[in-house]
Design a protein around this motif. Sequence first.
Motif, mmCIF file in Angstrom:
data_model
loop_
_atom_site.group_PDB
_atom_site.id
_atom_site.type_symbol
_atom_site.label_atom_id
_atom_site.label_comp_id
_atom_site.label_asym_id
_atom_site.label_seq_id
_atom_site.Cartn_x
_atom_site.Cartn_y
_atom_site.Cartn_z
ATOM 1 N N UNK A 18 8.750 -12.169 14.247
ATOM 2 C CA UNK A 18 8.333 -11.210 13.226
ATOM 3 C C UNK A 18 9.453 -10.989 12.218
ATOM 4 N N UNK A 19 9.052 -10.444 11.075
ATOM 5 C CA UNK A 19 9.996 -9.990 10.053
ATOM 6 C C UNK A 19 9.352 -8.796 9.346
ATOM 7 N N UNK A 20 10.155 -7.956 8.708
ATOM 8 C CA UNK A 20 9.564 -6.842 7.969
ATOM 9 C C UNK A 20 8.683 -7.371 6.836
ATOM 10 N N UNK A 21 7.579 -6.690 6.601
ATOM 11 C CA UNK A 21 6.704 -7.069 5.485
ATOM 12 C C UNK A 21 7.422 -6.781 4.167
ATOM 13 N N UNK A 22 7.106 -7.536 3.111
ATOM 14 C CA UNK A 22 7.706 -7.260 1.796
ATOM 15 C C UNK A 22 7.356 -5.845 1.335
ATOM 16 N N UNK A 29 5.198 -5.199 10.490
ATOM 17 C CA UNK A 29 5.813 -6.527 10.514
ATOM 18 C C UNK A 29 4.850 -7.620 10.058
ATOM 19 N N UNK A 30 5.433 -8.715 9.582
ATOM 20 C CA UNK A 30 4.684 -9.963 9.388
ATOM 21 C C UNK A 30 5.010 -10.839 10.587
ATOM 22 N N UNK A 31 4.012 -11.551 11.085
ATOM 23 C CA UNK A 31 4.193 -12.413 12.237
ATOM 24 C C UNK A 31 4.124 -13.865 11.798
ATOM 25 N N UNK A 32 4.937 -14.691 12.432
ATOM 26 C CA UNK A 32 4.960 -16.117 12.114
ATOM 27 C C UNK A 32 4.049 -16.873 13.075
ATOM 28 N N UNK A 33 3.084 -17.584 12.508
ATOM 29 C CA UNK A 33 2.225 -18.464 13.299
ATOM 30 C C UNK A 33 2.515 -19.901 12.912
ATOM 31 N N UNK A 114 3.249 -16.563 7.507
ATOM 32 C CA UNK A 114 3.700 -15.209 7.811
ATOM 33 C C UNK A 114 2.554 -14.287 7.460
ATOM 34 N N UNK A 115 2.007 -13.594 8.463
ATOM 35 C CA UNK A 115 0.813 -12.776 8.276
ATOM 36 C C UNK A 115 0.999 -11.384 8.864
ATOM 37 N N UNK A 116 0.335 -10.407 8.242
ATOM 38 C CA UNK A 116 0.286 -9.072 8.832
ATOM 39 C C UNK A 116 -0.504 -9.158 10.137
ATOM 40 N N UNK A 117 -0.309 -8.221 11.054
ATOM 41 C CA UNK A 117 -0.921 -8.333 12.383
ATOM 42 C C UNK A 117 -2.429 -8.578 12.390
ATOM 43 N N UNK A 118 -3.197 -7.906 11.580
ATOM 44 C CA UNK A 118 -4.650 -8.115 11.578
ATOM 45 C C UNK A 118 -5.020 -9.526 11.181
ATOM 46 N N UNK A 142 4.035 -0.164 13.619
ATOM 47 C CA UNK A 142 4.185 -0.410 12.186
ATOM 48 C C UNK A 142 4.964 0.692 11.487
ATOM 49 N N UNK A 143 5.916 0.259 10.667
ATOM 50 C CA UNK A 143 6.676 1.187 9.862
ATOM 51 C C UNK A 143 7.845 1.847 10.555
ATOM 52 N N UNK A 144 8.066 1.552 11.845
ATOM 53 C CA UNK A 144 9.160 2.227 12.559
ATOM 54 C C UNK A 144 10.336 1.319 12.848
ATOM 55 N N UNK A 145 10.237 0.050 12.502
ATOM 56 C CA UNK A 145 11.318 -0.862 12.816
ATOM 57 C C UNK A 145 11.157 -1.435 14.201
ATOM 58 N N UNK A 146 12.100 -2.280 14.613
ATOM 59 C CA UNK A 146 11.989 -2.991 15.872
ATOM 60 C C UNK A 146 12.877 -2.356 16.923
ATOM 61 N N UNK A 147 12.334 -2.199 18.105
ATOM 62 C CA UNK A 147 13.106 -1.701 19.240
ATOM 63 C C UNK A 147 13.568 -2.890 20.068
ATOM 64 N N UNK A 148 14.794 -2.883 20.476
ATOM 65 C CA UNK A 148 15.292 -3.952 21.334
ATOM 66 C C UNK A 148 15.508 -3.403 22.723
#
Length: 150
Positions: A18-22, A29-33, A114-118, A142-148
């Motif tokens: 994933x990466x943050x959406x523009x 996030x945007x997800x890479x397929x 790179x696509x939004x989750x839906x 969504x919108x909260x950032x990534x937790x590790x």
Amino acid sequence: MSPAADDTTVRAAGCVLWRPAPPTAPSGPELCLVHRPKYDDWSHPKGKLKPGEDPLAGALREVAEETGYAAVPGVELPTVRYLANGRPKEVRYWAAAAGTGAFVPSDEVDRILWLLPGAARARLTQPRDRTLVDALLATCPPGTGHRTTP
């Protein structure tokens, strides 16, 4: 019913990259397929582990090989088990933030999106891969950032 892991189980690993959406896109996030021409399918980057390879190391290797991006691993996501060519297959997944890199098409993966989750859920070929989108969002709302992992 999920096949049990044993000596005949094909072991693989991958990431929900994933990466943050523009800024102009909805939050989240945007997800890479990846598109694999051999199977004409869309999936998360993944692949078979080499003998003795650590699953997380294999997942990161596969992401780099298939997408061209380095990945920063986060939480482990659910393991997916299914039959592939009549053999049990077990794929361990991690959430992973995309680092630096650039995609270069290959015989194994000819396109990435790179696509939004839906949109990612709708594009994924296998229903079992859609559950990983939900698992990622549960760890990274969504919108909260990534937790590790702590």
